[in-house]
Enzyme design. Structure first.
Site, short mmCIF file in Angstrom:
data_model
loop_
_atom_site.label_atom_id
_atom_site.label_comp_id
_atom_site.label_asym_id
_atom_site.label_seq_id
_atom_site.Cartn_x
_atom_site.Cartn_y
_atom_site.Cartn_z
N HIS A 99 -7.87 -0.40 6.22
CA HIS A 99 -8.21 -1.61 6.97
C HIS A 99 -8.88 -2.60 6.02
O HIS A 99 -9.76 -2.21 5.25
CB HIS A 99 -9.16 -1.26 8.12
CG HIS A 99 -9.53 -2.46 8.93
ND1 HIS A 99 -8.67 -3.04 9.84
CD2 HIS A 99 -10.66 -3.21 8.93
CE1 HIS A 99 -9.26 -4.09 10.38
NE2 HIS A 99 -10.46 -4.22 9.85
N ASN A 140 0.83 -1.21 0.00
CA ASN A 140 0.00 0.00 0.00
C ASN A 140 0.87 1.26 0.00
O ASN A 140 0.54 2.24 -0.66
CB ASN A 140 -0.95 0.00 1.21
CG ASN A 140 -2.21 -0.79 0.92
OD1 ASN A 140 -3.05 -0.35 0.12
ND2 ASN A 140 -2.34 -1.95 1.54
C1 GAR Z 1 -3.11 -4.73 3.96
O1 GAR Z 1 -4.04 -5.70 3.56
C2 GAR Z 1 -3.75 -3.76 4.94
O2 GAR Z 1 -5.10 -3.48 4.64
C3 GAR Z 1 -3.64 -4.52 6.22
O3 GAR Z 1 -2.37 -5.15 6.18
C4 GAR Z 1 -2.00 -5.34 4.81
C5 GAR Z 1 -0.68 -4.65 4.61
O4 GAR Z 1 -0.14 -4.93 3.37
N1 GAR Z 1 -3.75 -3.65 7.33
C6 GAR Z 1 -4.19 -4.03 8.53
O5 GAR Z 1 -4.55 -5.16 8.78
C7 GAR Z 1 -4.23 -2.91 9.56
N2 GAR Z 1 -4.79 -3.36 10.76
P1 GAR Z 1 1.02 -4.02 2.77
O6 GAR Z 1 2.11 -3.90 3.85
O7 GAR Z 1 1.51 -4.81 1.59
O8 GAR Z 1 0.45 -2.70 2.41
#
Ligand code: GAR
Length: 200
Positions: A112, A16
């Protein structure tokens, strides 16, 4: 108008974060990255950010042995030095104290992986499947003192398919997250809080 200075807080892979940085690489974007900060020294996102010439910092939360306020004081320093005006939490897996969230109220966003207010917290994909949901999705919201709540700024939704597992859902949701978060940040940086809705 000068571009709003954005710091991105990560704990891991940083996909992200990468989507936000790629969007902000456009010089016409109303925001520009000033720092990527991780609470985990080995976070892959740190090296990805460095490759894109974005300043990075790491404050290892384990050094603070559960003292959240001391950890937050330690992250406040690089944020201040970077001149951060907006914070984007992107897979940042630390709970923040009400003191910190109050200080950044209206200036801190989170993504989220559920259609909030459904499934705050962890294991959102498994919980959506267990609940027999027909749809799943992700939410970008303003961060308040309560976990995974706060005004919703955008949501993206996908259909759950027969045979979906937490892993297949997560894999189909991530590309939607990567569309939603930059779209919300772009709008937010101009002061526009109108909600964005995206569909798979
Ligand atoms: C993503 O799916 C985000 O929505 C989630 O962790 C992942 C991170 O991926 N966030 C949470 O669960 C927050 N509580 P990334 O590091 O590849 O962006």
């Amino acid at each position: 108008m000068s571009r709003r200075r954005v710091a991105i807080l990560i704990s891991g892979g940083g996909s992200n974060m990468l989507a936000l940085l790629r969007a902000m690489a456009d010089p016409a974007h109303p925001a520009a990255p000033c720092l990527v900060l991780s609470n985990r020294p080995g976070a892959r996102g740190l090296s990805l950010a460095a490759e894109m010439a974005v300043p990075t910092a790491c404050v290892d939360h384990t050094a603070f042995r559960g003292d959240r306020t001391a950890f937050e004081a330690a992250i406040a320093e690089p944020l201040r030095r970077a001149g951060a005006e907006i914070l984007c939490l992107a897979g940042f897996m630390r709970v923040l104290t009400p003191g910190f969230t109050a200080e950044w109220r209206g200036r801190m966003l989170n993504i989220h992986p559920s259609i909030l207010p459904l499934f705050p917290g962890l294991h959102t994909h498994a919980r959506a499947l267990e609940a027999g949901m027909a749809v799943h999705g992700c939410t970008v919201h303003e961060v308040t003192g309560e976990l995974d709540s706060g005004p919703i700024l955008g949501q993206a939704v996908l259909a759950i398919r027969p045979g979906d597992t937490p892993e297949t859902l997560a894999a189909r949701l991530l590309p939607l997250e990567h569309r939603l978060y930059p779209a919300v940040l772009h709008r937010f940086a101009t002061g526009d809080r109108e909600r964005i809705a995206l569909f798979e």
